[in-house]
Design an enzyme around this catalytic site. Sequence first.
Site, PDB file in Angstrom:
ATOM      1  N   PRO A 134       0.785  -1.237   0.000  1.00  0.00           N
ATOM      2  CA  PRO A 134       0.000   0.000   0.000  1.00  0.00           C
ATOM      3  C   PRO A 134       0.821   1.294   0.000  1.00  0.00           C
ATOM      4  O   PRO A 134       0.799   2.076   0.959  1.00  0.00           O
ATOM      5  CB  PRO A 134      -0.835  -0.131   1.274  1.00  0.00           C
ATOM      6  CG  PRO A 134       0.022  -0.937   2.195  1.00  0.00           C
ATOM      7  CD  PRO A 134       0.748  -1.912   1.302  1.00  0.00           C
ATOM      8  N   CYS A 135       1.500   1.559  -1.101  1.00  0.00           N
ATOM      9  CA  CYS A 135       2.292   2.780  -1.218  1.00  0.00           C
ATOM     10  C   CYS A 135       1.404   4.025  -1.208  1.00  0.00           C
ATOM     11  O   CYS A 135       1.886   5.117  -0.907  1.00  0.00           O
ATOM     12  CB  CYS A 135       3.166   2.725  -2.463  1.00  0.00           C
ATOM     13  SG  CYS A 135       2.250   2.471  -3.999  1.00  0.00           S
TER      14      CYS A 135
END
Length: 167
Positions: A134-135
């Site tokens: 989850p950047c």
Amino acid sequence: MSTSCPAVPVWYTLLETTFGALCIAGTVQGLTHVEFQDGERPVRPEPDWQEDQGILDEARKQLQEYFERRRQRFTLPVAPGGTPFQQRVWRELRQIPWGTTTTYREIAERIGQPAAVRAVGHANGRNPVAIVIPCHRVVGANGRLTGYAGGIAVKRRLLQHEGALLV
């Protein structure tokens, strides 16, 4: 006599979501790509990639559940190609809980390299497995939304979807 190993097969599929089309690709080791097709880095299947015959069913299912707000944590194996430093950053990104954000500086500190803030930002920007790694949950020190391969509008929508940003 050749001693080269045969290439590991890569399978791919497209998933239509309310956030846009995703290209999902992976090997038996795990996901190698989850990329928005309307963003800055659309993935086009390589000539040797094979259309999925069920290998990616669990990835499709878990991503669908995420978009339906029925899943907050992924249990999928990932196998993105990257440098050892990028791999460390991406492992740390997977620890950011649903509905929260963190900063590039905090990630740099968590991996034991507090001076590597820019390098963390670069690794974050090179993440080929969006959402599962989850950047989108990483923001600037001042809370500003910064670059995202799927586009800032999609990053904002993902964070709103998770309740990390007010609509």
